[in-house]
Design an enzyme around this catalytic site. Structure first.
Site, short mmCIF file in Angstrom:
data_model
loop_
_atom_site.label_atom_id
_atom_site.label_comp_id
_atom_site.label_asym_id
_atom_site.label_seq_id
_atom_site.Cartn_x
_atom_site.Cartn_y
_atom_site.Cartn_z
N ASP A 127 0.85 -1.20 0.00
CA ASP A 127 0.00 0.00 0.00
C ASP A 127 0.89 1.25 0.00
O ASP A 127 1.74 1.41 0.89
CB ASP A 127 -0.91 0.00 1.24
CG ASP A 127 -1.97 -1.09 1.15
OD1 ASP A 127 -2.28 -1.54 0.04
OD2 ASP A 127 -2.49 -1.49 2.21
N LYS A 143 -0.42 10.11 0.51
CA LYS A 143 -0.41 11.44 1.14
C LYS A 143 0.75 11.54 2.14
O LYS A 143 0.96 10.62 2.94
CB LYS A 143 -1.72 11.69 1.88
CG LYS A 143 -2.89 11.85 0.93
CD LYS A 143 -4.17 12.17 1.68
CE LYS A 143 -5.30 12.28 0.68
NZ LYS A 143 -6.59 11.95 1.23
N ASP A 159 3.65 0.19 -8.31
CA ASP A 159 3.32 1.06 -9.44
C ASP A 159 3.49 2.53 -9.04
O ASP A 159 3.18 3.41 -9.82
CB ASP A 159 1.87 0.83 -9.87
CG ASP A 159 0.92 1.19 -8.74
OD1 ASP A 159 0.97 0.49 -7.71
OD2 ASP A 159 0.19 2.19 -8.86
C1 LIG Z 1 -2.28 -3.26 -2.88
S1 LIG Z 1 -2.60 -4.83 -2.20
C2 LIG Z 1 -1.51 -5.93 -3.11
C3 LIG Z 1 -1.93 -7.37 -3.03
C4 LIG Z 1 -1.04 -8.35 -3.83
N1 LIG Z 1 0.32 -8.33 -3.32
C5 LIG Z 1 -1.05 -8.01 -5.28
O1 LIG Z 1 -0.03 -7.50 -5.80
O2 LIG Z 1 -2.08 -8.26 -5.93
C6 LIG Z 1 -1.73 -4.72 -0.65
C7 LIG Z 1 -2.09 -5.87 0.28
O3 LIG Z 1 -1.25 -5.81 1.43
C8 LIG Z 1 -2.05 -6.00 2.58
N2 LIG Z 1 -1.37 -5.32 3.68
C9 LIG Z 1 -1.19 -3.99 3.81
N3 LIG Z 1 -0.48 -3.72 4.92
C10 LIG Z 1 -0.21 -4.91 5.50
C11 LIG Z 1 0.48 -5.28 6.68
N4 LIG Z 1 1.03 -4.37 7.48
N5 LIG Z 1 0.58 -6.60 6.97
C12 LIG Z 1 0.02 -7.53 6.17
N6 LIG Z 1 -0.66 -7.23 5.03
C13 LIG Z 1 -0.77 -5.94 4.71
C14 LIG Z 1 -3.39 -5.40 2.23
O4 LIG Z 1 -4.44 -5.90 3.04
C15 LIG Z 1 -3.53 -5.81 0.77
O5 LIG Z 1 -4.12 -7.08 0.62
#
Ligand SMILES: C[S@@+](CC[C@H](N)C(=O)[O-])C[C@H]1O[C@@H](n2cnc3c(N)ncnc32)[C@H](O)[C@@H]1O
Length: 200
Positions: free
Chosen positions: A106, A110, A142
């Site tokens: 993620d 911001k 990205d």
């Molecule tokens: C933008 S999505 C990308 C998912 C996958 N890696 C893909 O490329 O399709 C980011 C994922 O990371 C998970 N995530 C974000 N912060 C996290 C954290 N601190 N620990 C575990 N998962 C996390 C979110 O719930 C989400 O499913």
């Protein structure tokens, strides 16, 4: 295959040990933020001689991924619902991972939310320490700004050396990891940034 075999319980985090989790001593690859776990499923099926561990915080995706692994009856995958930063900093055994995959973390675009980003110095220090010597750290995003931050953190780390993302020894072919987000963003024509590093 029953749910417990794929899903790792929080109680198992005490004296955490990969051999205990997987029931063997095969090399372990960890994916942070596995989402719907498309990458983990494909890679685990292609490499049954390795273990794959997915960390996912969102309950909806975690449950989807557990169901998916059960449907495919993959024996070499385990999934845990936990904050990845905590797992890497506190739980993950040092010098134990043959690869660490982070695809489309993620970006928290911001500025006031930058502190929520996964890639911070303490996380990178702990992640490098969790890799075996020669272990790979692969990251894809990205988001150009976040990528520059990630690259600076990886390239300045004294124990990490940049290595080709599609290194055949690592096994990501043609620089494609084909996660859900990668596929979606490629359809949208967005640029994808990649970096891989080895622990020296
Ligand atoms: C933008 S999505 C990308 C998912 C996958 N890696 C893909 O490329 O399709 C980011 C994922 O990371 C998970 N995530 C974000 N912060 C996290 C954290 N601190 N620990 C575990 N998962 C996390 C979110 O719930 C989400 O499913």
């Amino acid at each position: 295959m029953c749910r417990q075999q794929i899903a790792v319980e929080l109680a198992e985090l005490e004296d955490f040990d990969w051999g205990h989790v997987f029931g063997n001593t095969n090399p372990v690859e960890l994916e942070i933020g596995s989402g719907k776990a498309g990458f983990l499923l494909r890679r685990a099926r292609a490499r049954p001689e390795r273990n794959f561990f997915g960390l996912e915080w969102a309950n909806k995706y975690y449950r989807f991924a557990v169901d998916r692994m059960e449907r495919w009856q993959v024996a070499n995958v385990r999934l845990l619902r936990l904050d990845a930063s905590h797992f890497i900093r506190v739980v993950c055994p040092r010098t134990s991972l043959s690869a660490l995959h982070v695809y489309h973390p993620d970006p928290w675009p911001k500025k006031r939310h930058f502190k929520r980003r996964l890639f911070q110095q303490p996380f990178v220090d702990a992640a490098a320490a969790c890799l075996e010597h020669g272990g790979h750290f692969a990251v894809q995003t990205d988001h150009a700004g976040y990528f520059e931050t990630i690259r600076a953190l990886l390239c300045s780390h004294p124990e990490l050396r940049e290595t080709p993302f599609d290194d055949p020894a690592f096994g990501v072919e043609a620089a494609r990891v084909s996660t859900n987000y990668e596929i979606k963003y490629q359809h949208e024509g967005r640029r994808i940034y990649q970096i891989a590093a080895k622990r020296v």
